[in-house]
Enzyme design. Structure first.
Site, PDB file in Angstrom:
ATOM      1  N   ARG A  63       6.638 -11.339   7.851  1.00  0.00           N
ATOM      2  CA  ARG A  63       6.110 -11.669   9.181  1.00  0.00           C
ATOM      3  C   ARG A  63       5.955 -13.173   9.362  1.00  0.00           C
ATOM      4  O   ARG A  63       6.089 -13.671  10.484  1.00  0.00           O
ATOM      5  CB  ARG A  63       4.775 -10.960   9.411  1.00  0.00           C
ATOM      6  CG  ARG A  63       4.967  -9.485   9.730  1.00  0.00           C
ATOM      7  CD  ARG A  63       3.650  -8.777   9.891  1.00  0.00           C
ATOM      8  NE  ARG A  63       3.848  -7.443  10.451  1.00  0.00           N
ATOM      9  CZ  ARG A  63       2.945  -6.480  10.393  1.00  0.00           C
ATOM     10  NH1 ARG A  63       1.774  -6.698   9.800  1.00  0.00           N
ATOM     11  NH2 ARG A  63       3.197  -5.308  10.929  1.00  0.00           N
ATOM     12  N   LYS A  93      -0.216   6.725   7.433  1.00  0.00           N
ATOM     13  CA  LYS A  93      -1.041   6.829   8.646  1.00  0.00           C
ATOM     14  C   LYS A  93      -0.650   8.085   9.411  1.00  0.00           C
ATOM     15  O   LYS A  93      -0.019   8.032  10.470  1.00  0.00           O
ATOM     16  CB  LYS A  93      -0.833   5.596   9.514  1.00  0.00           C
ATOM     17  CG  LYS A  93      -1.385   4.320   8.889  1.00  0.00           C
ATOM     18  CD  LYS A  93      -1.112   3.152   9.813  1.00  0.00           C
ATOM     19  CE  LYS A  93      -1.328   1.835   9.101  1.00  0.00           C
ATOM     20  NZ  LYS A  93      -0.594   0.750   9.764  1.00  0.00           N
ATOM     21  N   GLY A 116       5.074  -2.112   8.698  1.00  0.00           N
ATOM     22  CA  GLY A 116       4.831  -3.213   7.764  1.00  0.00           C
ATOM     23  C   GLY A 116       5.177  -2.841   6.336  1.00  0.00           C
ATOM     24  O   GLY A 116       5.873  -3.586   5.633  1.00  0.00           O
TER      25      GLY A 116
HETATM   26  P1  ADP Z   1       4.169   1.525   7.479  1.00  0.00           P
HETATM   27  O1  ADP Z   1       3.292   0.312   7.230  1.00  0.00           O
HETATM   28  O2  ADP Z   1       5.581   1.308   7.070  1.00  0.00           O
HETATM   29  O3  ADP Z   1       4.015   2.027   8.873  1.00  0.00           O
HETATM   30  P2  ADP Z   1       2.130   3.261   6.392  1.00  0.00           P
HETATM   31  O4  ADP Z   1       1.159   2.136   6.467  1.00  0.00           O
HETATM   32  O5  ADP Z   1       1.923   4.418   7.267  1.00  0.00           O
HETATM   33  O6  ADP Z   1       3.636   2.701   6.548  1.00  0.00           O
HETATM   34  O7  ADP Z   1       2.160   3.858   4.918  1.00  0.00           O
HETATM   35  C1  ADP Z   1       2.532   3.117   3.793  1.00  0.00           C
HETATM   36  C2  ADP Z   1       1.848   3.661   2.577  1.00  0.00           C
HETATM   37  O8  ADP Z   1       2.075   5.053   2.462  1.00  0.00           O
HETATM   38  C3  ADP Z   1       2.349   3.051   1.298  1.00  0.00           C
HETATM   39  O9  ADP Z   1       1.344   2.229   0.773  1.00  0.00           O
HETATM   40  C4  ADP Z   1       2.633   4.270   0.398  1.00  0.00           C
HETATM   41  O10 ADP Z   1       2.119   4.121  -0.900  1.00  0.00           O
HETATM   42  C5  ADP Z   1       1.900   5.380   1.121  1.00  0.00           C
HETATM   43  N1  ADP Z   1       2.456   6.708   0.839  1.00  0.00           N
HETATM   44  C6  ADP Z   1       3.727   7.129   0.978  1.00  0.00           C
HETATM   45  N2  ADP Z   1       3.864   8.402   0.555  1.00  0.00           N
HETATM   46  C7  ADP Z   1       2.661   8.803   0.109  1.00  0.00           C
HETATM   47  C8  ADP Z   1       2.167  10.012  -0.467  1.00  0.00           C
HETATM   48  N3  ADP Z   1       2.948  11.050  -0.672  1.00  0.00           N
HETATM   49  N4  ADP Z   1       0.849  10.053  -0.807  1.00  0.00           N
HETATM   50  C9  ADP Z   1       0.058   8.991  -0.594  1.00  0.00           C
HETATM   51  N5  ADP Z   1       0.461   7.824  -0.062  1.00  0.00           N
HETATM   52  C10 ADP Z   1       1.745   7.737   0.287  1.00  0.00           C
HETATM   53 MG    MG Z   2       1.209   0.100   6.772  1.00  0.00          MG
END
Ligand code: ADP
Ligand code: MG
Length: 409
Positions: A39, A207, A365
């Protein structure tokens, strides 16, 4: 909507003028060091263009959620250090947001120099629900750039927020749209109006409820919805499977069942993982096994295992759908990619996007950080979005307060 572009501002002449730029510098930190500077790098072009044109550039940004008070661990100091290493400009930093030091430094700034204010969210008024409070903060920020000052919004990642530095500020200063925001809008506009088919949407991450909301809207447009990451367990639960200690939003199970039931009518097919990497606990060195999605509670180490990645068969099936897509939108890692043992699903999906000949967009992110952390070249993707929540809300078809505020019709 009608926006006034940064180019128009530049061609009207900004030499010597003070320009208040809202950037998105909300990067991940670990032990006080920036771990992914995507970013910051994405914010450099607009800051540089203004400084090169002789403007006195005042940059404002937020970092994390310091809850309205000064907290050292949320200081923008490490971010400013990284910015300094990326641009050959004089970059000053204020020790406060809109107080004595910010005023003094903004006052003595000369053309071609940059001043970064401290974390906007150190002031509770930035995110206040009270219109008058936000407005009083916006007035203070606007005062930093004086009578002929202007505002440039380049923080795409914050346009879905009704915050003082995003919306209220435009009542105090003439507002322009930075190139990062306009690029993001062009890309997302294509995804909503005329995506090439097959249109594959890949959702994952943590999320869950935020992301479930976007599914309604995407089902109408996408041909395939691939679901991984933490949200997949709410889907598996909706199909009647037990998910052990995996991430689960129990109050969303009904909603998800509704999505599964209405997908066919919407012309969209859900592709859910058939196998899951299940771990004994949430840890990088946890014992783990690959189990069928309906067998999560049958691990050798017991029934309380957590699904931390999609399994290899699922990852390969996701990759096949992605490789032959005309358009791919991917938001949210497929697993806990921060731990090596659970990064394969995310890596395979990223690799498939990189190999896809269609138009590929990575949003979120952590997804963007994952792509870089796993060593992919950014140029292998059509576009890496800086905004997670903002891009999802745009795709949901919601009105984004930050964009409404920039509209000059
Ligand atoms: P983004 O920032 O790309 O929108 P999110 O913030 O929603 O993504 O989620 C990212 C997080 O999700 C990462 O830190 C990852 O470790 C976590 N994550 C992915 N799969 C799982 C899972 N099965 N259980 C717990 N956490 C998870
Ligand atoms: Mg995130």
């Amino acid at each position: 909507m009608a926006y006034i572009s940064l180019d128009e501002l530049l061609s009207s002449g900004v030499s010597g003028r003070r320009v208040l730029v809202r950037s998105d510098l909300n990067v991940p930190l670990e032990d006080g060091k920036v771990t992914d500077d995507g970013r910051i790098r994405a914010s450099v072009p607009v800051i540089t263009a203004l400084a090169d044109a002789g403007a006195r550039v005042v940059v404002m940004a937020h970092l994390g959620r310091p809850q309205g008070k000064f907290r050292t661990e949320f200081s923008l100091v490490p971010v400013v250090e990284r910015l300094r290493s990326l641009v050959p400009l004089t970059v000053r930093m204020a020790s406060d947001v809109s107080g004595d030091d910010a005023r003094k430094q903004a006052g003595s700034l000369v053309g071609g120099e940059v001043l970064v204010l401290e974390n906007l969210r150190f002031d509770a008024r930035e995110t206040s629900k009270d219109n008058a409070e936000r407005d009083s903060f916006a007035a203070e920020l606007a005062a930093l750039v004086g009578e002929d000052g202007v505002y440039v919004d380049d923080a795409f990642g914050a346009v879905h927020r009704k915050h003082a530095s995003v919306t209220d500020i435009t009542r105090h200063l003439p507002a322009y749209v930075g190139n990062l925001v306009s690029t993001e809008l062009k890309v997302l506009g294509k995804l909503t109006t005329n995506p090439d088919h097959p249109y594959v949407v890949v959702l994952g991450g943590a999320k869950v409820s935020d992301k479930l909301a976007v599914i309604d809207n995407l089902m109408e447009r996408a041909d395939y919805l691939l679901v991984g990451g933490g949200m997949v367990f709410t889907f598996l639960a909706a199909m009647g499977h037990k998910v052990g200690g995996s991430m689960l939003e129990a109050d969303q199970v009904e909603t998800v069942r509704g999505y599964l039931d209405s997908a066919e009518q919407a012309g969209c097919e859900f592709i859910l993982p058939t196998d899951i990497v299940v771990a004994s606990r949430f840890s990088a060195d946890a014992e783990h096994e690959v189990l069928a999605s309906e067998d999560i509670e049958n691990a050798t180490f017991g029934a309380s295992g957590l699904g931390l990645d999609i399994g290899p068969t699922s990852a390969e099936s996701f990759a096949r759908h992605i490789r032959s897509a005309g358009t791919v939108f991917w938001n949210g890692p497929m697993g806990v990619f921060e731990f090596d043992a659970f990064a394969d699903g995310t890596r395979i999906v990223a690799q498939a996007l990189a190999e896809c000949d269609g138009f590929t967009v990575v949003g979120g992110g952590d997804s963007a950080a994952a792509v870089r952390a796993l060593g992919f070249d950014e140029s292998s993707f059509g576009h890496i979005s800086t905004g997670g929540g903002a891009s999802l809300e745009y795709l949901e078809g919601k009105e984004l307060p930050g964009l409404m505020a920039l509209d000059r019709q």
